[in-house]
Enzyme design. Sequence first.
Site, short mmCIF file in Angstrom:
data_model
loop_
_atom_site.label_atom_id
_atom_site.label_comp_id
_atom_site.label_asym_id
_atom_site.label_seq_id
_atom_site.Cartn_x
_atom_site.Cartn_y
_atom_site.Cartn_z
N ARG A 1 -14.81 2.53 10.18
CA ARG A 1 -14.40 2.88 11.60
C ARG A 1 -15.84 2.41 12.46
NH1 ARG A 1 -12.10 6.80 8.66
NH2 ARG A 1 -9.87 7.24 9.34
N CYS B 1 -3.96 1.08 -0.74
CA CYS B 1 -4.26 2.27 -1.08
C CYS B 1 -4.99 3.23 -0.44
CB CYS B 1 -4.47 2.35 -2.39
SG CYS B 1 -3.35 1.51 -3.63
N LYS C 1 -1.58 2.41 13.42
CA LYS C 1 -2.24 2.00 14.52
C LYS C 1 -3.90 2.16 14.56
CE LYS C 1 -4.35 6.14 14.64
NZ LYS C 1 -6.12 5.99 14.66
N ALA D 1 -2.44 6.51 3.28
CA ALA D 1 -1.44 6.08 2.49
C ALA D 1 -0.96 6.90 1.54
CB ALA D 1 -1.31 4.74 2.15
#
Length: 331
Positions: A167, A12, A98, A16
Amino acid sequence: MTQKLRWGIIGCAQIATGSVMPAIQESQTGIIAAVASRGLEKSSAVAAEFGIGKAYGSYEELLADEEIDAVYIPLPNHLHREWVIRAAEAGKHVLCEKPIALNSAEAAEMVEACRKAGVHLAEAYMYRHHPRIAELREIVSRGDIGELRSIRGTFTYNDAGDTSNIRFKSAWGGGSLYDVGCYPLSAARLLYGAEPEAVTVQAIFSPEHDNVDMMASGLVEFPGGVSLIFDCGMWAYNRQLLEVLGTEGRIEIPMPFNARFEDAEFYVHTGGEVSRFAATGANPYVRQADDFAAAVFGGKPLVADDDPVRSMKLIEACLESARRRERISLL
């Protein structure tokens, strides 16, 4: 009646719930049949928000559902390999965020697993599905700007203050090349219609961000002496641009990687004149869902099934070049 693809959502994440799930519901060919999280409370809340009939408290339960045709995987990068392969083994077609993997070896495993299972695998580069990209490729192939000489691509933003961001986790596939550098890299491969021969990249690896590449810039060499000059970053002022330079003109594409309706224009400079193209606006996430379904139902995929492997070879070469501070050959 249009044939419908029954989707299951594995995870989730914001990409998305904020972009892909609304797009599938808006698409002509898709319905979301189930959503899964690692906890039933979260997946149930998302299911209620989107009017989805089934919520699962584990990814395994969703993959066991025989009423699911395809899955979308927005999990962190280091989990892509495992869940793409498990989805393929469960007979599900797979759309994976990606970058599809951490390296080309993982990508090759994933491609082979999907081939073996007879399911379609696609990497979620949604910008490639915007109608503007097909128009740009047509302009280039017609020779409107002459012979291609170089491409320049940029994609930067500044989120360095959020040190808890996934990230910025090295082992999870963090860094600017994985996150946004992949866009100009993939665009150059698409527009040149060729694979690169070598890369030279410099990057800022930040100790306070788990030593991921927070900024990278480089030169990607393609056959025939043409190149991509790019920069990407998560610690720089927000900007995007793609410029395609030919012998007789150039194309300037503002917002090349996440344009939708109002920001889909681009400019062609030839003969001292500038032509503004207000390309057909579209939600690329919706187009992505419909193009994916078309491929599942027997149509031609937008790119070859081994494209993710080629994409990851380039990304890992860029990272290797930045770490070793030298030119890396891809031949």
